[in-house]
Design an enzyme around this catalytic site. Structure first.
Site, mmCIF file in Angstrom:
data_model
loop_
_atom_site.group_PDB
_atom_site.id
_atom_site.type_symbol
_atom_site.label_atom_id
_atom_site.label_comp_id
_atom_site.label_asym_id
_atom_site.label_seq_id
_atom_site.Cartn_x
_atom_site.Cartn_y
_atom_site.Cartn_z
ATOM 1 N N PRO A 2 0.837 -1.180 0.000
ATOM 2 C CA PRO A 2 0.000 0.000 0.000
ATOM 3 C C PRO A 2 0.873 1.231 0.000
ATOM 4 O O PRO A 2 1.587 1.490 0.956
ATOM 5 C CB PRO A 2 -0.793 -0.109 1.302
ATOM 6 C CG PRO A 2 -0.428 -1.419 1.915
ATOM 7 C CD PRO A 2 0.861 -1.818 1.321
ATOM 8 N N GLU A 3 0.820 1.950 -1.072
ATOM 9 C CA GLU A 3 1.449 3.258 -1.136
ATOM 10 C C GLU A 3 0.318 4.271 -1.013
ATOM 11 O O GLU A 3 -0.804 3.891 -0.712
ATOM 12 C CB GLU A 3 2.235 3.394 -2.451
ATOM 13 C CG GLU A 3 3.261 2.270 -2.625
ATOM 14 C CD GLU A 3 4.093 2.352 -3.899
ATOM 15 O OE1 GLU A 3 4.367 3.472 -4.349
ATOM 16 O OE2 GLU A 3 4.456 1.307 -4.444
ATOM 17 N N HIS A 90 -5.243 -14.386 9.899
ATOM 18 C CA HIS A 90 -4.575 -13.082 9.952
ATOM 19 C C HIS A 90 -5.525 -11.902 10.147
ATOM 20 O O HIS A 90 -5.140 -10.759 9.919
ATOM 21 C CB HIS A 90 -3.694 -12.835 8.718
ATOM 22 C CG HIS A 90 -2.761 -13.954 8.417
ATOM 23 N ND1 HIS A 90 -1.832 -14.419 9.327
ATOM 24 C CD2 HIS A 90 -2.629 -14.745 7.326
ATOM 25 C CE1 HIS A 90 -1.163 -15.429 8.793
ATOM 26 N NE2 HIS A 90 -1.629 -15.649 7.583
ATOM 27 N N ARG A 109 1.701 -10.542 6.838
ATOM 28 C CA ARG A 109 3.115 -10.384 7.184
ATOM 29 C C ARG A 109 3.331 -9.627 8.491
ATOM 30 O O ARG A 109 4.443 -9.608 9.008
ATOM 31 C CB ARG A 109 3.855 -9.694 6.029
ATOM 32 C CG ARG A 109 3.933 -10.592 4.801
ATOM 33 C CD ARG A 109 4.632 -9.917 3.645
ATOM 34 N NE ARG A 109 6.057 -9.785 3.855
ATOM 35 C CZ ARG A 109 6.884 -9.221 2.982
ATOM 36 N NH1 ARG A 109 6.415 -8.742 1.850
ATOM 37 N NH2 ARG A 109 8.160 -9.155 3.226
#
Length: 272
Positions: A2-3, A90, A109
């Site tokens: 995600p930018e 997650h 992650r």
DNA sequence: AGACGTACCTGACCGC
DNA sequence: TGCGGTCAGGTACGTC
């Protein structure tokens, strides 16, 4: 992943679902991500959400009681909103709203983070105090960037990904912006002429803006809050396209190099 | 100061 | 089918 464009898209989705709603309660399924969850987080109850906004790649959820929930998606984080979500591996944090909707933060992650701070000290928060200007706002301009680049030996691609220089630009949009502005990613930042810096500023703005319009880029994990994919990956000129046809030269001249341990894609014919 | 490398973590993919 | 190696959108920190 995600930018800025992905985070902005998520913020707009969260705004729809959260602004003006009441947090019924928060469920945490583990004790930490990149940072420990603050102990105050799981005690949030019956508090109104005043606004949802973005600073750099951080999502800010403003609360009526003067505090702000900070969320960073890291590399693989996603936030989705649903009234009947199927639990997934997650899912680390679930914010349940009075509307019955559930806001789920899922991050395989676990490079993401969540914090809860007093809104008045946000700017002094250790994650925020060093951040440069927003790329889509006026303080990010040619004169500013020229000053920042002055004497810098760092490669220009590394420099525009430095959040102290300008926020929100990550590996994908750095490559795309340099392609658009016809600048070689390996050039020393301090070697750029003013006209090149001007091109770079407008390329960064235009690439990010077009990506926001497309709902971001979906590579692996990223989805919008409603589970929809982003579509900007179909407009990439060079990212991930080693050996493929360059949209400028119409030849298979796109190459991949490594800078700062990350892949850089560019066209040596177009980018000088 | 700044330029590096390293660490954090899971999952997908590739070659054997 | 399994196994090891490599790579992935980010950021902070240590070391020279």
């Amino acid at each position: 992943m995600p930018e800025l464009p992905e985070v902005e898209t998520v913020v707009r989705g969260l705004e729809q679902a959260m602004q003006g709603r009441i947090i019924a309660h928060v469920t945490l399924n583990r004790k930490d991500l990149r940072l420990p969850f603050p102990p105050t987080l799981k005690t949030l109850r019956d508090i109104k959400i005043t606004d949802v906004s973005r600073r750099a790649k951080y999502i800010l959820i403003g609360l009526k009681d003067g505090r702000t929930i900070i969320v960073h998606l890291g590399m693989s984080g996603r936030m989705t909103v649903s009234d009947s979500p199927a639990p997934e591996k997650h899912d680390h944090m679930i914010i349940v709203l009075d509307s019955g909707m559930q806001v789920i933060f899922n991050d395989p992650r676990r490079f993401g983070l969540v914090d809860l701070v007093d809104t008045t000290v946000l700017d002094h928060h250790r994650l925020f105090s060093h951040l440069g200007p927003e790329p889509l706002e006026a303080p990010f301009n040619t004169a500013y960037l020229a000053e920042k680049f002055k004497g810098k030996k760092t490669a220009v691609k590394i420099a525009i990904m430095d959040q102290r220089v300008v926020v929100g630009v990550g590996n994908i949009y750095a490559a795309e912006s340099l392609f658009e502005s016809r600048i070689d990613p390996s050039r020393a930042a301090g070697s750029l002429r003013n006209d090149e810096i001007a091109r770079l500023v407008s390329a960064i703005r235009s690439v990010l803006q077009r990506a926001i319009t497309a709902g971001g880029s979906s590579l692996r994990d990223y989805v919008q809050t409603d589970g929809e994919l982003g579509y900007f990956q179909h407009q990439w000129a060079v990212y991930g396209k080693e050996g493929q046809t360059c949209p400028s030269c119409k030849k298979p001249c796109i190459v991949k190099i490594t800078q700062g341990g990350r892949s850089t894609f560019y066209c040596p014919e177009r980018q000088k």
